[in-house]
Design an enzyme around this catalytic site. Structure first.
Site, PDB file in Angstrom:
ATOM      1  N   MET A 119       0.832  -1.201   0.000  1.00  0.00           N
ATOM      2  CA  MET A 119       0.000   0.000   0.000  1.00  0.00           C
ATOM      3  C   MET A 119       0.872   1.258   0.000  1.00  0.00           C
ATOM      4  SD  MET A 119      -3.401  -0.903   2.127  1.00  0.00           S
ATOM      5  CE  MET A 119      -2.763  -0.548   3.741  1.00  0.00           C
ATOM      6  N   HIS A 168       9.308  -2.868   3.374  1.00  0.00           N
ATOM      7  CA  HIS A 168       8.880  -3.080   1.981  1.00  0.00           C
ATOM      8  C   HIS A 168      10.092  -3.402   1.102  1.00  0.00           C
ATOM      9  CE1 HIS A 168       5.564  -0.180   3.269  1.00  0.00           C
ATOM     10  NE2 HIS A 168       4.883  -1.206   2.820  1.00  0.00           N
ATOM     11  N   GLN A 220      -2.101 -11.726   8.444  1.00  0.00           N
ATOM     12  CA  GLN A 220      -2.328 -11.578   6.997  1.00  0.00           C
ATOM     13  C   GLN A 220      -1.601 -12.677   6.230  1.00  0.00           C
ATOM     14  OE1 GLN A 220      -2.252  -7.690   4.787  1.00  0.00           O
ATOM     15  NE2 GLN A 220      -0.166  -8.333   4.365  1.00  0.00           N
ATOM     16  N   SER A 224       4.257   1.897   7.660  1.00  0.00           N
ATOM     17  CA  SER A 224       3.933   3.178   7.024  1.00  0.00           C
ATOM     18  C   SER A 224       3.211   4.076   8.013  1.00  0.00           C
ATOM     19  CB  SER A 224       3.038   2.944   5.801  1.00  0.00           C
ATOM     20  OG  SER A 224       3.673   2.055   4.907  1.00  0.00           O
TER      21      SER A 224
HETATM   22  P1  AMP Z   1       1.672  -2.617   3.499  1.00  0.00           P
HETATM   23  O1  AMP Z   1       2.142  -1.620   2.490  1.00  0.00           O
HETATM   24  O2  AMP Z   1       1.739  -2.125   4.911  1.00  0.00           O
HETATM   25  O3  AMP Z   1       0.345  -3.234   3.144  1.00  0.00           O
HETATM   26  O4  AMP Z   1       2.725  -3.799   3.459  1.00  0.00           O
HETATM   27  C1  AMP Z   1       3.061  -4.432   2.255  1.00  0.00           C
HETATM   28  C2  AMP Z   1       3.891  -5.654   2.583  1.00  0.00           C
HETATM   29  O5  AMP Z   1       5.060  -5.246   3.288  1.00  0.00           O
HETATM   30  C3  AMP Z   1       3.148  -6.658   3.481  1.00  0.00           C
HETATM   31  O6  AMP Z   1       3.455  -7.970   3.054  1.00  0.00           O
HETATM   32  C4  AMP Z   1       3.726  -6.360   4.830  1.00  0.00           C
HETATM   33  O7  AMP Z   1       3.711  -7.467   5.715  1.00  0.00           O
HETATM   34  C5  AMP Z   1       5.147  -5.994   4.476  1.00  0.00           C
HETATM   35  N1  AMP Z   1       5.733  -5.210   5.552  1.00  0.00           N
HETATM   36  C6  AMP Z   1       5.253  -4.056   6.092  1.00  0.00           C
HETATM   37  N2  AMP Z   1       6.030  -3.664   7.117  1.00  0.00           N
HETATM   38  C7  AMP Z   1       7.002  -4.586   7.250  1.00  0.00           C
HETATM   39  C8  AMP Z   1       8.100  -4.752   8.140  1.00  0.00           C
HETATM   40  N3  AMP Z   1       8.362  -3.891   9.118  1.00  0.00           N
HETATM   41  N4  AMP Z   1       8.905  -5.827   7.968  1.00  0.00           N
HETATM   42  C9  AMP Z   1       8.650  -6.725   6.985  1.00  0.00           C
HETATM   43  N5  AMP Z   1       7.640  -6.623   6.115  1.00  0.00           N
HETATM   44  C10 AMP Z   1       6.821  -5.577   6.248  1.00  0.00           C
END
Ligand code: AMP
Length: 306
Positions: free
Chosen positions: A30, A37, A153, A186
């Site tokens: 997102m 990410h 998730q 984020s």
């Molecule tokens: P999001 O943009 O928050 O929906 O996250 C996109 C992807 O990045 C998802 O698979 C999240 O689990 C992963 N993600 C977000 N934050 C982290 C983090 N701190 N460490 C590892 N993966 C992450």
């Protein structure tokens, strides 16, 4: 790197790659990229020939009272970061492109979505599984990368893929933390300085719980007390849940044994933050996975433009 916002353009690039025998990898996001990410993109880059990153703030996974309108957006910074990680294709659809008509079909994973975040966000995971199913269908990747930061998730997506026989391998990637332990998110961008400092109590509570388990604690209620007690010392942080569940089915456990997920969620200022660790208790000892700390240069990049 090419940026496309239309589904038919995305399909053409991915179809052509697959026809040429290239392995396609997908990283759904997102946006508002940080080192978490970027670690997913990096792994996808190492393992795949065509790396696709989708950037879509999915309205379907936000309830009306949640932070859809306040969710951070930074297309310029994200484009730079994705290009720097060697991403081939950035997919940035509009809401209308993803949902051209009111959606009448959703994907629901039963059971795994009821507890933890599902309790306070009852419609959230249907939004996630529906958009992930659509993205998998559009891209046709052989691998899709998800972070263990969102452990529920990841479990839900794995179960959807297994139940629907989707031809993709779901790759779980380490949870990436700031140097002071805060799980990268984020939503951390929304924290003011005091809330940012207070938010570290979540990872400190997990560490204290990990120590208790390593020292022999096997009662999940006692571990809950360690977590809730420490989090209660921070008046700026309001606990949503702190639970010990079975790592596969996400059901509460009566005794800590085998693979368990210790997960917390809390409101800090305007943000709702989550964090977790996995703990494996076996005959030979206890293994704790709290994730990894981002290299300094990575977190600097993640802060640029915020
Ligand atoms: P999001 O943009 O928050 O929906 O996250 C996109 C992807 O990045 C998802 O698979 C999240 O689990 C992963 N993600 C977000 N934050 C982290 C983090 N701190 N460490 C590892 N993966 C992450």
């Amino acid at each position: 790197m090419i940026t496309v916002s239309r589904v038919h353009e995305l399909r053409t690039h991915c179809d052509d790659a697959r026809a040429a025998g290239r392995r396609v990898g997908l990283v759904p996001t997102m946006g508002a990229f940080h080192a978490g990410h970027r670690s997913l993109m990096r792994l996808a880059r190492a393992e795949c020939d065509l790396v696709v990153v989708s950037l879509f703030v999915n309205p379907l996974q936000f309830a009306p009272n949640e932070d859809l309108d306040r969710y951070p957006r930074d297309l310029e910074g994200d484009t730079e970061a994705a290009a720097a990680e060697g991403v081939d294709l950035l997919f940035t659809p509009t809401d209308d492109e993803m949902y051209p008509q009111p959606i009448r079909t959703t994907v629901h994973v039963d059971g795994l979505t009821a507890g933890l975040c599902g309790r306070s966000r009852p419609t959230h995971f249907d939004g996630v599984t529906t958009v992930v199913a659509k993205l998998l269908s559009m891209v046709g990747p052989c691998r899709a990368y998800f972070g263990r930061k969102d452990a529920q998730q990841l479990a839900v997506v794995r179960r959807m893929v297994a139940d629907l026989d989707l031809a993709v391998e779901i790759v779980g990637c380490p949870l990436v933390r700031e140097a002071d332990g805060l799980a990268m998110s984020s939503r951390n961008r929304a924290l003011d300085a005091d809330d940012r400092r207070a938010a570290t109590v979540l990872s400190r509570a997990l560490q204290a719980a990990a120590s208790a388990i390593v020292d022999g604690e096997r009662d999940p209620d006692a571990v809950h007390r360690v977590l809730a007690g420490l989090i209660a010392t921070e008046p700026r942080v309001r606990l949503d849940y702190a639970e010990v569940v079975d790592a596969g089915e996400l059901a509460p456990v009566t005794r800590i044994d085998g693979d368990v997920l210790v997960a917390v969620a809390a409101h800090v200022g305007a943000a709702r933050l989550i964090d977790n660790m996995t703990v494996s208790v076996g005959a030979t000892g206890v293994d704790v996975d709290l994730g990894v700390v981002a290299q300094e240069s990575e977190s600097e990049v993640s802060c640029a433009g915020s």
